[in-house]
Motif scaffolding. Structure first.
Motif, short mmCIF file in Angstrom:
data_model
loop_
_atom_site.label_atom_id
_atom_site.label_comp_id
_atom_site.label_asym_id
_atom_site.label_seq_id
_atom_site.Cartn_x
_atom_site.Cartn_y
_atom_site.Cartn_z
N TRP A 67 0.86 -1.19 0.00
CA TRP A 67 0.00 0.00 0.00
C TRP A 67 0.89 1.24 0.00
O TRP A 67 1.45 1.63 1.03
N GLU A 69 0.10 4.24 -2.16
CA GLU A 69 -0.68 5.44 -2.43
C GLU A 69 -1.99 5.38 -1.65
O GLU A 69 -2.44 4.30 -1.24
N LYS A 71 -5.01 5.56 -2.55
CA LYS A 71 -6.03 4.72 -3.17
C LYS A 71 -5.85 3.23 -2.87
O LYS A 71 -6.78 2.44 -3.03
N ASP A 72 -4.64 2.85 -2.43
CA ASP A 72 -4.37 1.45 -2.07
C ASP A 72 -4.95 1.09 -0.71
O ASP A 72 -5.18 -0.09 -0.43
N GLU A 278 -12.39 12.97 -0.10
CA GLU A 278 -12.73 12.18 -1.29
C GLU A 278 -14.25 12.03 -1.36
O GLU A 278 -14.93 12.04 -0.33
N LEU A 280 -16.57 9.07 -3.00
CA LEU A 280 -16.53 7.76 -3.65
C LEU A 280 -17.93 7.36 -4.08
O LEU A 280 -18.92 7.81 -3.51
N ASP A 285 -15.77 1.57 -4.11
CA ASP A 285 -14.76 2.49 -3.58
C ASP A 285 -14.03 3.23 -4.68
O ASP A 285 -12.93 3.76 -4.47
N GLU A 286 -14.65 3.29 -5.85
CA GLU A 286 -14.09 4.07 -6.95
C GLU A 286 -14.47 5.54 -6.78
O GLU A 286 -15.54 5.85 -6.25
N PRO A 287 -13.62 6.46 -7.24
CA PRO A 287 -13.95 7.89 -7.13
C PRO A 287 -15.22 8.23 -7.90
O PRO A 287 -15.43 7.71 -9.01
N ARG A 310 -8.89 7.37 5.25
CA ARG A 310 -10.05 7.07 4.38
C ARG A 310 -11.27 6.67 5.21
O ARG A 310 -11.82 5.59 5.07
#
Length: 438
Positions: A67, A69, A71-72, A278, A280, A285-287, A310
């Motif tokens: 992990w 970044e 997003k990970d 963010e 989502l 869990d996609e933007p 997050r």
């Protein structure tokens, strides 16, 4: 301007100056960054410093060197943090000095306490003052905080009340008698700032309109709304009654204020100095796409004791990010949804704040995992309970609810493994299904 206000401001400045003026500097930087935005370099640096830190000190993240970044990293709900509490808590917390508790049951009805060190606590406090000062607050002003105050749980001492010039305004019951007393206290105690949940402000302003009360002698200069979304009708009525607009804010007890309304901007300006925001998609869990409604997720840069990477707040909204001509980044919540609890009534037909039910749950943290009170009739209620039944004293729980609902409340208890989630993606701590009061 009141004498007590000036004295407290002078004392605060002197004490802070003796310690190097750290709090004042923190406050001024926070205010500047909220208004002027931040650089991309700042956001990138803060995120990577935080992620490197949690992978070194938080057992939950240590085993995942892949992990790299943001997003990970997994998106975590309140329930996820509770389930993995000891693993998320950093291994060097005992070296951080005095720790502070940021407790909430939240509108979703799940008790939750986040630990933080002195630096994060200072940031929470200065973040609050910064958001207030950007809307006309002056340090030391006498403020009335509208809450369901529970003795021995969330009340403050007389000394702390005096020191902070804070008046505890109890909103456990919002019937006419209680609202009349609140009005009398606002005038008699010369309260200058009302810090109130949306539901309480709605009840207060409607009472003022209904009774045609003369508030021209009140000292109130600022109305600060927090918690659940403020209805436009209440916003407009507050402006009509007081002669100025209330301030909308968005945040929680776990992190502090995340976004604030500036002037009369209908959008909420996000505090990019303290948080990485963010949005989502609702089902993954996609933007979310620009302008798309999605889940509000925030990463707290500065909690080094219980890192919140997050964090799915449970709310939904629409966000836009943009750069100004100087290249600085700004974030806005165009719309914020959620925290719209059903208005409940006690057996006398008097309205109750959603926060009555939220704070009642705090008494049973660690025993009652979730609870939801449903009103089916004038005196008929159902309590859904997800709890450790070996430790649970249901009579004590019912007594706590009857304290607000009424001793003649008929409460049916239903034990569940999990509270059903509504179509919005949240479950509420209370819900009114009584046609007579819908």
């Amino acid at each position: 301007m009141q004498t007590g206000e000036v004295l407290r401001r002078v004392v605060f400045d002197l004490l802070d100056a003796a310690k190097g003026g750290r709090l004042k500097k923190l406050k001024e930087v926070n205010k500047r960054e909220i208004v002027e935005g931040v650089t991309e370099e700042y956001m990138d640096r803060r995120i990577h410093v935080l992620l490197d830190y949690v992978k070194e000190h938080s057992p939950y993240y240590k085993d995942h060197p892949e992990w790299t970044e943001l997003k990970d990293f997994p998106v975590m709900t309140k329930g996820d943090f509770i389930e993995n509490y000891d693993q998320v808590l950093v291994d060097n917390s005992e070296e951080q000095g005095k720790l502070y508790r940021l407790s909430t049951s939240g509108s979703t009805g799940t008790p939750f306490t986040v630990l933080c060190d002195g630096d994060k606590m200072s940031r929470v406090n200065m973040n609050f003052i910064s958001c207030m000062e950007l809307n006309g607050f002056r340090m030391g002003m006498k403020r009335g905080e509208f809450r369901a105050w529970i003795k021995g749980k969330n009340t403050i001492s007389k000394w702390k009340s005096f020191k902070n010039n804070l008046i505890m305004v109890d909103i456990s019951n919002m019937g006419d008698d209680s609202l009349e007393k609140i009005c009398q206290d606002i005038e008699k105690k010369k309260i200058q700032v009302l810090v109130t949940y949306s539901s309480a402000l709605t009840a207060l302003t409607q009472y003022l309109r209904k009774t045609h009360r003369d508030i021209s002698k009140w000292d109130v200069e600022l109305v600060f709304s927090m918690g659940e979304a403020l209805p436009q009708e209440t916003y407009d009525l507050t402006k009509e009654l007081f002669g100025f607009s209330p301030v909308r804010s968005y945040g929680n007890n776990e992190n502090g204020f995340i976004a604030i309304q500036l002037d009369e901007d209908p959008e909420y300006t996000i505090d990019l100095y303290n948080f990485y925001p963010e949005i989502l998609k609702l089902d993954s869990d996609e933007p979310a796409e620009e302008g798309e409604l999605g889940r509000i997720v925030v990463t707290d840069y500065y909690n080094k004791t219980f890192p919140m990477v997050r964090y799915d707040t449970g709310d939904t909204g629409i966000m836009r990010m943009y750069k100004d001509p100087k290249g600085r980044v700004h974030g806005k919540y165009v719309e914020i949804y959620g925290r719209r609890g059903s208005l409940m009534y006690n057996t006398k037909g008097e309205p109750l704040s959603i926060h009555v039910f939220m704070n009642t749950l705090l008494k049973f943290e660690g025993i009652v995992y979730q609870a939801k009170c449903i009103q089916w009739g004038e005196k008929d209620y159902e309590l859904l309970v997800n709890a450790d039944q070996e430790k649970l004293d249901i009579d004590e729980v019912l007594a706590a609810y009857r304290h607000y609902l009424g001793e003649d409340a008929e409460i049916k208890v239903t034990y569940v493994d999990e509270i059903p989630i509504q179509a919005s993606g949240k479950f509420m701590v209370c819900e009114n299904k009584w046609d007579g009061r819908k």
